[in-house]
Design a protein around this motif. Structure first.
Motif, short mmCIF file in Angstrom:
data_model
loop_
_atom_site.label_atom_id
_atom_site.label_comp_id
_atom_site.label_asym_id
_atom_site.label_seq_id
_atom_site.Cartn_x
_atom_site.Cartn_y
_atom_site.Cartn_z
N PHE A 62 0.84 -1.21 0.00
CA PHE A 62 0.00 0.00 0.00
C PHE A 62 0.87 1.25 0.00
CE2 PHE A 62 -2.13 3.42 2.27
CZ PHE A 62 -3.38 3.47 1.67
N ASP A 63 1.89 1.26 0.88
CA ASP A 63 2.79 2.41 0.96
C ASP A 63 3.49 2.66 -0.37
OD1 ASP A 63 2.15 2.55 3.63
OD2 ASP A 63 4.02 1.66 4.34
N ALA A 64 4.03 1.60 -0.95
CA ALA A 64 4.81 1.74 -2.18
C ALA A 64 3.95 2.21 -3.35
CB ALA A 64 5.48 0.41 -2.52
N ILE A 65 2.75 1.65 -3.46
CA ILE A 65 1.86 2.05 -4.55
C ILE A 65 1.52 3.54 -4.42
CG2 ILE A 65 -0.44 1.76 -5.54
CD1 ILE A 65 1.35 -0.57 -6.19
N ALA A 66 1.25 3.98 -3.19
CA ALA A 66 0.95 5.40 -2.97
C ALA A 66 2.15 6.27 -3.29
CB ALA A 66 0.51 5.61 -1.53
N ASP A 67 3.33 5.85 -2.84
CA ASP A 67 4.55 6.63 -3.08
C ASP A 67 4.85 6.79 -4.57
OD1 ASP A 67 4.98 7.06 -0.40
OD2 ASP A 67 6.44 5.44 -0.17
N LEU A 68 4.59 5.73 -5.32
CA LEU A 68 4.88 5.76 -6.76
C LEU A 68 4.02 6.76 -7.52
CD1 LEU A 68 5.40 1.94 -7.42
CD2 LEU A 68 7.14 3.73 -7.63
N HIS A 69 2.90 7.16 -6.90
CA HIS A 69 1.99 8.09 -7.59
C HIS A 69 2.00 9.49 -6.99
CE1 HIS A 69 0.33 4.16 -8.93
NE2 HIS A 69 0.10 4.83 -10.03
N THR A 105 4.11 11.90 -7.22
CA THR A 105 4.57 12.95 -8.12
C THR A 105 3.87 12.94 -9.47
OG1 THR A 105 6.37 11.53 -8.92
CG2 THR A 105 6.84 12.96 -7.03
N LYS A 106 2.86 12.06 -9.61
CA LYS A 106 2.15 11.96 -10.89
C LYS A 106 1.04 13.00 -10.97
CE LYS A 106 4.34 8.03 -11.84
NZ LYS A 106 5.36 7.92 -12.91
N ARG A 107 0.82 13.53 -12.15
CA ARG A 107 -0.30 14.45 -12.34
C ARG A 107 -1.62 13.70 -12.40
NH1 ARG A 107 1.40 19.25 -10.68
NH2 ARG A 107 3.30 19.93 -11.77
N ASP A 108 -1.54 12.42 -12.73
CA ASP A 108 -2.75 11.60 -12.81
C ASP A 108 -2.37 10.19 -12.39
OD1 ASP A 108 -5.36 10.86 -13.23
OD2 ASP A 108 -5.17 10.69 -15.42
N PHE A 109 -3.35 9.42 -11.98
CA PHE A 109 -3.08 8.04 -11.63
C PHE A 109 -4.31 7.19 -11.94
CE2 PHE A 109 -4.54 10.15 -7.73
CZ PHE A 109 -5.56 9.31 -7.30
N PRO A 110 -4.13 5.90 -12.15
CA PRO A 110 -5.26 5.03 -12.49
C PRO A 110 -6.14 4.79 -11.27
CG PRO A 110 -3.30 3.72 -12.16
CD PRO A 110 -2.86 5.15 -12.11
N GLU A 111 -7.35 4.37 -11.53
CA GLU A 111 -8.21 3.94 -10.43
C GLU A 111 -7.61 2.68 -9.83
OE1 GLU A 111 -12.90 2.78 -9.58
OE2 GLU A 111 -12.30 3.72 -11.47
N LEU A 112 -7.50 2.66 -8.51
CA LEU A 112 -6.80 1.57 -7.84
C LEU A 112 -7.67 0.90 -6.79
CD1 LEU A 112 -3.45 3.48 -7.30
CD2 LEU A 112 -3.65 1.37 -8.63
#
Length: 331
Positions: free
Chosen positions: A147-154, A156-163
């Motif tokens: 959960f932590d890693a998935i959140a961290d990876l996004h 700095t993203k301007r958009d992210f997929p529905e998760l």
């Protein structure tokens, strides 16, 4: 996106494995794994000198030899099995949904990384991602880091997929049925021992007292498997393996229990590891190898290791059901 392809994909997640059974690759893997504060939540001021000054200079060579003892021609058992799980799940989902559902692997530590798995899904036009950690029982040291890693990876993203992220499946009927069936199949081919041991990966007691539901979920899984197999209380035991460090961990410890059982008059056991979705170092070397030696040295006679669910038909059926249930509304 074509009409025959879904807009959602699945990211299968496991702990990970070194790239090779060499000291260099094991050191790289251990450094990433043991640097995660979810895994070792000691103050970094205390832990980092121990990790970098002692552990990473003494453990890699020893651990590499253990990995070498269980390494397959095709590679790490956990990686080979994970790849089979990925491919078979993709085939099963295609049959179930009637269209292609991309499935990729991502490991919490090592390769392929979570980031690479997510990027592979996104490159296929996926805009909805179901993250499926292959841990039946939730723990703050296994599922939470995903959960932590998935959140961290996004971040700095301007958009992210529905998760959507699956938290656990410790009491899922298909999971219990798959475990019970694996025991029955083993008994049919290898005979039956006096006691069935269900060895789960251990965690520090402190994690549980601070709110981690892991111990409760392990106990429930074991009880449901025992019930499914119609075992009496004397015919099964729960235990916890892979203790690390000096902190108090969940008991009974698997190694201590194996040493004590012969003195109780129990000379024949079957042992399984329900918390592991794939056979790996902790099952093939620690339980199948070291456990057997300990039990026999203490006077035990018959010791049978029951393999993990791996890429069995029952396991793929379970994973398919979880994907179906957790992606409702995405088709």
């Amino acid at each position: 996106m074509s009409d025959t392809t879904s807009q959602f994909g699945v990211l299968l997640v496991n702990l990970g494995t070194p790239d090779s059974p060499t000291a260099a690759d094991v050191k790289k893997f251990l450094k990433q794994f043991l640097s995660d504060p979810r895994v070792v939540d000691i103050s970094p001021w205390i832990w980092k000198p121990i990790l970098n000054g002692i552990i990473l200079n003494t453990r890699p060579a020893k651990v590499a030899k253990l990995y070498e003892s269980i390494w397959w021609d095709q590679g790490s058992p956990l990686m080979v099995i994970s790849q089979r799980q990925r491919d078979k799940l993709a085939q099963s989902l295609h049959t179930t949904f009637g269209f292609e559902v991309p499935v990729e692997l991502g490991m919490s530590y090592g390769n392929p990384s979570l980031d690479s798995g997510l990027n592979k899904l996104k490159s296929q036009g996926v805009n909805k991602i179901f993250v499926l950690p292959l841990y039946a029982q939730y723990s703050c040291s296994t599922v939470a880091p995903v959960f932590d890693a998935i959140a961290d990876l996004h971040k700095t993203k301007r958009d992210f997929p529905e998760l959507r992220i699956n938290k656990d499946y410790f009491d899922h009927p298909a999971y219990i049925a798959a475990l019970a069936d694996s025991v029955k199949q083993h008994w049919q081919s290898k005979g039956r021992g006096e006691v069935l041991l269900m060895s789960f990966h251990g965690v520090p007691v402190r994690y549980v007292t601070e709110g981690d539901p892991y111990q409760m979920q392990c106990q429930k899984t074991a009880e449901l498997v025992a019930e499914s197999l119609a075992l009496s209380p004397e015919q099964w035991r729960i235990c916890f393996q892979s203790q690390f460090g000096k902190e108090q961990w969940l008991t009974p410890a698997t190694d201590k229990l194996l040493e004590a059982l012969p003195a109780e008059g129990i000379k024949s056991v079957d042992i399984m590891c329900p918390a592991f979705s794939s056979d790996c170092l902790e099952t093939l070397e620690e339980i199948s190898g070291e456990g057997k030696a300990s039990f026999r040295s203490a006077g035990g006679e018959r010791y049978e290791f029951i393999a993990c669910l791996n890429d069995s038909k029952q396991h793929i059926n379970l994973l398919t059901q979880i994907v179906e249930q957790q992606t409702l509304g995405w088709c």
